[in-house]
Scaffold this motif. Structure first.
Motif, PDB file in Angstrom:
ATOM      1  N   GLY A  45      -1.033   0.303   1.822  1.00 15.06           N
ATOM      2  CA  GLY A  45      -0.897   1.670   1.441  1.00 15.06           C
ATOM      3  C   GLY A  45      -0.571   1.784  -0.004  1.00 15.06           C
ATOM      4  O   GLY A  45      -0.437   1.023  -0.960  1.00 15.06           O
TER       5      GLY A  45
ATOM      6  N   GLY B 288       1.653   4.603   4.516  1.00 17.12           N
ATOM      7  CA  GLY B 288       0.698   3.581   5.400  1.00 17.12           C
ATOM      8  C   GLY B 288      -0.604   4.377   5.797  1.00 17.12           C
ATOM      9  O   GLY B 288      -0.670   5.373   5.543  1.00 17.12           O
ATOM     10  N   ARG B 289      -1.300   3.292   6.283  1.00 18.20           N
ATOM     11  CA  ARG B 289      -2.819   4.009   6.583  1.00 18.20           C
ATOM     12  C   ARG B 289      -2.730   4.808   7.947  1.00 18.20           C
ATOM     13  O   ARG B 289      -3.896   5.541   7.973  1.00 18.20           O
ATOM     14  CB  ARG B 289      -3.868   2.815   7.131  1.00 18.20           C
ATOM     15  CG  ARG B 289      -4.091   1.764   6.009  1.00 18.20           C
ATOM     16  CD  ARG B 289      -4.951   2.162   4.947  1.00 18.20           C
ATOM     17  NE  ARG B 289      -4.753   1.364   3.460  1.00 18.20           N
ATOM     18  CZ  ARG B 289      -5.321  -0.138   3.405  1.00 18.20           C
ATOM     19  NH1 ARG B 289      -6.012  -0.397   4.716  1.00 18.20           N
ATOM     20  NH2 ARG B 289      -5.176  -0.541   2.312  1.00 18.20           N
ATOM     21  N   ASP B 290      -1.546   5.016   8.390  1.00 17.67           N
ATOM     22  CA  ASP B 290      -1.394   5.879   9.643  1.00 17.67           C
ATOM     23  C   ASP B 290      -1.008   7.273   8.945  1.00 17.67           C
ATOM     24  O   ASP B 290      -0.841   8.288   9.695  1.00 17.67           O
ATOM     25  CB  ASP B 290      -0.264   5.316  10.479  1.00 17.67           C
ATOM     26  CG  ASP B 290       0.929   5.099   9.714  1.00 17.67           C
ATOM     27  OD1 ASP B 290       1.257   5.158   8.669  1.00 17.67           O
ATOM     28  OD2 ASP B 290       1.933   4.606  10.693  1.00 17.67           O
TER      29      ASP B 290
END
Length: 398
Positions: free
Chosen positions: A195, A270-272
């Motif tokens: 990220g 993060g990708r979340d």
């Protein structure tokens, strides 16, 4: 209120913090610098140092305790200040021994020991990547079973990305632990989260964050350290990213109990979409980050830290007021040339040039955030062609 001259003992294992030394002296303090014998001939600002004190090793107990205690017989030391990461714990130990104010040994671990950081942050409800100590093999095996790879094996008390290993299978983890032998308890394992990475550089006084500047790296520092490339960071404009990391930074520093000083904290998104805490240091950020902060805010973190140490020792209030509200960016890389010439980068937004052997670096500043980002992108490509050298990443400092 105490108006007598203040004596500050500075610890340095590297040539850093020279602006702290000059600012403290300019403010009337007596400045003592304790450093390693091999750094005696380096370019310290000697006119700002009342006594240059040398030891073969400034981390070795009980030698450092004996030396500083002997020093204190003839001088009333008011503050002990570490000028780089590796002296944070030594300074804390000496403060405890001499009963001086500031970070003690337990609190200092939150700013040096990556396992202590994560444990304390998680207890305060601050999101952190999933992690595990390496003490119990059973616990470690359970962690790897429930946490998808890749993982990173991190030394608990190294600086930056030094010594970090990215691993993809349990076999790799066990192999590295075997190589580490008795040193493996000084590492922890955590989930690698890809990220965008951010940093916040702050000034804290009386437990309050008085100034904080948010930034975003162009590439993760671990990637630059291990794969090479140009280090790039820029100040963030007001928006969701900046507000999120500033709020996390304030929660973090409150939970860690820092009373005063400069800090450098890093976070990842993060990708979340979740922001996670990565690490924090009780010192000014490296890689000329103080020049990035100065270009955007008009204040120097080292000088402000000197001001607050003297104010605290004298029982006086301390305030900080940025004199500039601009956007800034920094580029730094290892250079093939001994003294690289950056004068071909001549846009009016260039406000600082790094002057260091085998390093090329610039700071740019503008009232227009888009202009800063465009210059950084353009200059980074040119730096790669004009200067960039790549060396293997170090596992330990030289």
């Amino acid at each position: 209120m105490n108006d007598r001259p203040i004596t500050i003992l500075c610890l340095a294992g590297y040539v850093k913090g020279t602006r702290f030394l000059t600012a403290a002296k300019d403010l009337g303090a007596t400045v003592l610098l304790l450093t390693k014998e091999k750094l005696a001939a380096e370019e310290w600002p000697r006119e700002s140092i009342d006594e240059l004190l040398l030891m073969p090793d400034i981390h070795k107990r009980p030698d450092i305790i004996h030396a500083v205690s002997y020093l204190a017989r003839g001088r009333q030391i008011d503050a002990i200040v570490p000028l780089d990461d590796y002296e944070v714990e030594t300074a804390a130990m000496l403060r405890e021994h001499l009963r001086l104010p500031g970070l003690g040994e337990t609190a200092a671990r939150y700013f040096r020991d990556k396992l202590a950081m994560r444990t304390q942050a998680r207890a305060a409800g601050i999101p952190v990547p999933a992690f595990s100590p390496t003490f119990s093999y059973e616990r470690l095996a359970e962690f790897m079973e429930r946490t998808p790879p890749p993982w990173v094996l991190k030394p608990r008390s190294e600086a930056g990305a030094m010594g970090i290993k990215k691993l993809h299978t349990p076999g790799e983890v066990w192999d590295w632990l075997g190589r580490l032998g008795d040193e493996q308890s000084f590492f922890h394992l955590e989930q690698f989260i890809p990220g965008d990475i951010y940093h916040v550089d702050s000034l804290v006084y009386d437990g309050q964050v008085l100034y904080a500047q948010p930034h975003k790296y162009a590439r993760p520092p671990m990637t630059v350290a291990h794969d090479g490339g140009v280090f790039v960071s820029r100040t963030l404009p007001d928006g969701e990213e900046a507000r999120a990391i500033l709020e996390l930074n304030e929660r973090l520093l409150t939970a860690f109990g820092l009373e005063r000083g400069a800090t450098h904290a890093e976070f990842i998104r993060g990708r979340d979409g979740q922001f996670y805490f990565l690490e924090v240091a009780a010192r000014v950020g490296g890689a000329n980050i103080e020049d990035l902060v100065a270009a955007a805010g008009g204040l120097n973190l080292w000088e402000e830290w000197a001001r607050m140490e003297i104010a605290h020792a004298q029982g006086q209030p301390y305030t900080v007021a940025p004199t500039r509200h601009a956007y800034a960016g920094i580029l730094v890389c290892l250079a093939r040339q001994e003294w690289p010439n950056t004068w071909g980068y001549d846009d009016p937004e260039v406000v600082y040039r790094v002057d260091k052997k085998h390093h090329a670096g610039l700071v740019v500043a503008s009232a227009d955030a888009g202009r800063v980002e465009w210059l950084l992108d353009s200059y980074a490509r040119r730096f790669a062609d004009d200067f960039l050298a790549v060396l293997p990443a170090l596992d330990k400092p030289e």
